[in-house]
Design an enzyme around this catalytic site. Structure first.
Site, PDB file in Angstrom:
ATOM      1  N   ARG A 161      -0.677   6.649  -2.779  1.00 14.42           N
ATOM      2  CA  ARG A 161       0.432   6.024  -3.523  1.00 14.42           C
ATOM      3  C   ARG A 161       0.659   4.571  -3.122  1.00 14.42           C
ATOM      4  O   ARG A 161       0.746   3.682  -3.977  1.00 14.42           O
ATOM      5  CB  ARG A 161       1.718   6.817  -3.266  1.00 14.42           C
ATOM      6  CG  ARG A 161       1.836   8.093  -4.061  1.00 14.42           C
ATOM      7  CD  ARG A 161       3.162   8.771  -3.738  1.00 14.42           C
ATOM      8  NE  ARG A 161       3.136   9.253  -2.355  1.00 14.42           N
ATOM      9  CZ  ARG A 161       3.054  10.527  -2.008  1.00 14.42           C
ATOM     10  NH1 ARG A 161       3.044  11.451  -2.933  1.00 14.42           N
ATOM     11  NH2 ARG A 161       3.029  10.888  -0.740  1.00 14.42           N
ATOM     12  N   THR A 241       0.398  -1.529   7.629  1.00 15.72           N
ATOM     13  CA  THR A 241       1.718  -0.910   7.440  1.00 15.72           C
ATOM     14  C   THR A 241       1.580   0.613   7.490  1.00 15.72           C
ATOM     15  O   THR A 241       2.467   1.325   6.999  1.00 15.72           O
ATOM     16  CB  THR A 241       2.344  -1.307   6.079  1.00 15.72           C
ATOM     17  OG1 THR A 241       1.415  -1.009   5.041  1.00 15.72           O
ATOM     18  CG2 THR A 241       2.726  -2.770   6.033  1.00 15.72           C
ATOM     19  N   ARG A 243      -0.110   3.292  10.314  1.00 11.74           N
ATOM     20  CA  ARG A 243       0.288   3.739  11.646  1.00 11.74           C
ATOM     21  C   ARG A 243      -0.496   2.912  12.659  1.00 11.74           C
ATOM     22  O   ARG A 243      -1.683   2.643  12.468  1.00 11.74           O
ATOM     23  CB  ARG A 243      -0.015   5.236  11.845  1.00 11.74           C
ATOM     24  CG  ARG A 243       0.964   6.173  11.117  1.00 11.74           C
ATOM     25  CD  ARG A 243       2.355   6.135  11.733  1.00 11.74           C
ATOM     26  NE  ARG A 243       3.277   7.079  11.130  1.00 11.74           N
ATOM     27  CZ  ARG A 243       4.161   6.784  10.181  1.00 11.74           C
ATOM     28  NH1 ARG A 243       4.234   5.551   9.695  1.00 11.74           N
ATOM     29  NH2 ARG A 243       4.983   7.691   9.710  1.00 11.74           N
ATOM     30  N   GLU A 272       4.468   1.763  20.048  1.00 13.53           N
ATOM     31  CA  GLU A 272       5.714   1.316  19.427  1.00 13.53           C
ATOM     32  C   GLU A 272       6.872   1.776  20.291  1.00 13.53           C
ATOM     33  O   GLU A 272       6.902   2.950  20.656  1.00 13.53           O
ATOM     34  CB  GLU A 272       5.858   1.930  18.029  1.00 13.53           C
ATOM     35  CG  GLU A 272       5.225   1.078  16.976  1.00 13.53           C
ATOM     36  CD  GLU A 272       5.410   1.632  15.573  1.00 13.53           C
ATOM     37  OE1 GLU A 272       6.474   2.222  15.294  1.00 13.53           O
ATOM     38  OE2 GLU A 272       4.483   1.474  14.773  1.00 13.53           O
ATOM     39  N   HIS A 291       8.188  -2.216  12.441  1.00 14.79           N
ATOM     40  CA  HIS A 291       8.090  -0.995  11.633  1.00 14.79           C
ATOM     41  C   HIS A 291       9.242  -0.930  10.618  1.00 14.79           C
ATOM     42  O   HIS A 291      10.072  -0.001  10.672  1.00 14.79           O
ATOM     43  CB  HIS A 291       8.047   0.253  12.519  1.00 14.79           C
ATOM     44  CG  HIS A 291       7.414   1.437  11.846  1.00 14.79           C
ATOM     45  ND1 HIS A 291       6.747   2.423  12.521  1.00 14.79           N
ATOM     46  CD2 HIS A 291       7.363   1.797  10.529  1.00 14.79           C
ATOM     47  CE1 HIS A 291       6.325   3.341  11.666  1.00 14.79           C
ATOM     48  NE2 HIS A 291       6.687   2.981  10.440  1.00 14.79           N
TER      49      HIS A 291
HETATM   50  C1  DGY Z   1       7.225   6.532   6.976  1.00 14.06           C
HETATM   51  O1  DGY Z   1       8.078   6.966   6.207  1.00 14.06           O
HETATM   52  O2  DGY Z   1       6.280   7.222   7.355  1.00 14.06           O
HETATM   53  C2  DGY Z   1       7.358   5.121   7.423  1.00 14.06           C
HETATM   54  O3  DGY Z   1       6.483   4.761   8.408  1.00 14.06           O
HETATM   55  C3  DGY Z   1       8.778   4.779   7.805  1.00 14.06           C
HETATM   56  O4  DGY Z   1       9.495   4.762   6.646  1.00 14.06           O
END
Ligand code: DGY
Length: 332
Positions: A161, A241, A243, A272, A291
């Site tokens: 997505r 964005t 992990r 993190e 994050h």
């Molecule tokens: C998730 O939802 O997995 C994001 O990393 C944080 O919103």
């Protein structure tokens, strides 16, 4: 759910009211009040005897925690789309339903990924630091030269997505889009998104920007390692964005320092939080934010509503609206 039979739940942080209110109204809720997460010991203490847990991605939910909670625990609702903090097979084995928040944060996360891409390409953090430090003396023909985003090639790793939303944004900038995913998109989707599926190595070699949108699994841990960086263009920019552990951070530091790649923009890191004295933070070509990809007011409200809906459904013994282990219902 009223009266003495109200289920007992632990909510491991204050979440937006849109989700917290319905939970507090319907349950005997123990809500962790601090900005920082509960320590492991505190978490184990607080879950004891609870029927439901509303967890965050900072809470490892494993066999030890499930033992501490006890056999009455029916549902774990994660306030995130990712659920790599949860031992899902162990939950399934114990008949515990696990919920997450897919869909509602897709576009918000892609927005941030694209913002990171542009900020790194045009060296915005360096420019901001330069102005604030009082170094801006004149217009400079050679000052802070960056890279064009328009007309460049974007390589998307993980074409789910969020990856697809990234492709839509790239189209607006006239970018060529390549993607790598173990599941090939249909020819129709590829045509509609103007994206071409390629091998991972080809994506690395061809892309000016590589943006990660895969989940974290044993297969994707350190997918971006030294060998991967060596395949990338010397001015390529990595955007993450997804992990943190998808990237080998020691290898990333070397690649950025040696000029193997041009830059990185990270919303997620390993570990993190990234300690303030981490070597990556000494590099001008590495942009790190804490994050926050899903952190818009509207999206966090929707995530809270979904997390609450999953929790309350699980407590009522109903199927979770967004369940990551539907197999838990198979033997019922
Ligand atoms: C998730 O939802 O997995 C994001 O990393 C944080 O919103």
């Amino acid at each position: 759910m009223t009266g003495p039979a109200r289920p007992r739940v632990f909510v491991s942080r204050i979440i937006p009211d849109a989700g917290l209110r319905p939970v507090v109204e319907a349950t005997e809720a123990d809500v962790w009040p601090d900005e920082l997460p509960p320590s492991r010991d505190e978490l184990l203490r607080r879950v004891a005897g609870k029927d439901g847990l509303l967890a965050l991605l900072t809470d490892p939910v494993d066999g030890e925690l499930l033992d501490a909670a006890g056999p009455q625990l029916r549902v774990v609702s994660n306030f995130a789309v990712g659920f790599d903090n949860i031992d899902v097979p162990e939950c399934t084995r114990r008949g515990i339903a696990v919920g997450n928040t897919p869909g509602v944060l897709t576009e918000t996360t892609a927005d941030l990924a694209f913002a990171l891409l542009m900020a790194a390409a045009r060296r915005l953090p360096e420019g901001y630091d330069y102005v604030r430090a009082g170094n801006w003396k004149t217009w400079g023909p050679m000052l802070l030269l960056g890279q064009d985003v328009h007309g460049s090639t974007l390589g998307i790793v993980g074409f789910g997505r969020i990856g697809r939303e990234m492709a839509r944004r790239a189209a607006g900038f006239g970018m060529r889009v390549l993607y790598y995913d173990v599941h090939r998109a249909s020819a129709e989707d590829e045509a509609q998104l103007a994206a071409r599926g390629v091998a991972f190595e080809e994506l690395l070699a061809e892309s000016d920007f590589v943006s990660l949108h895969t989940n974290l699994s044993p297969e994707t841990r350190h997918l971006l390692d030294r060998a991967a960086f060596e395949r990338m263009k010397p001015d390529a920019i990595l955007v993450n964005t997804s992990r943190g552990p998808v990237v080998d951070h020691d290898a990333l530091f070397e690649a950025l320092r040696n000029g193997t790649i041009g830059g990185a923009a990270l919303d997620v890191t390993d570990p993190e939080p990234l300690p303030a004295d981490h070597p990556l933070l000494t590099l001008p070509n590495c942009l790190v934010v804490p994050h926050v990809a899903s952190a818009s007011v509207a999206t966090r409200d929707r995530m809270a509503q979904m997390a609450a809906a999953n929790l309350l459904a699980g407590l009522r013994g109903e199927r979770l609206p967004d369940c990551v282990n539907p197999e838990v219902y198979e033997d019922r």
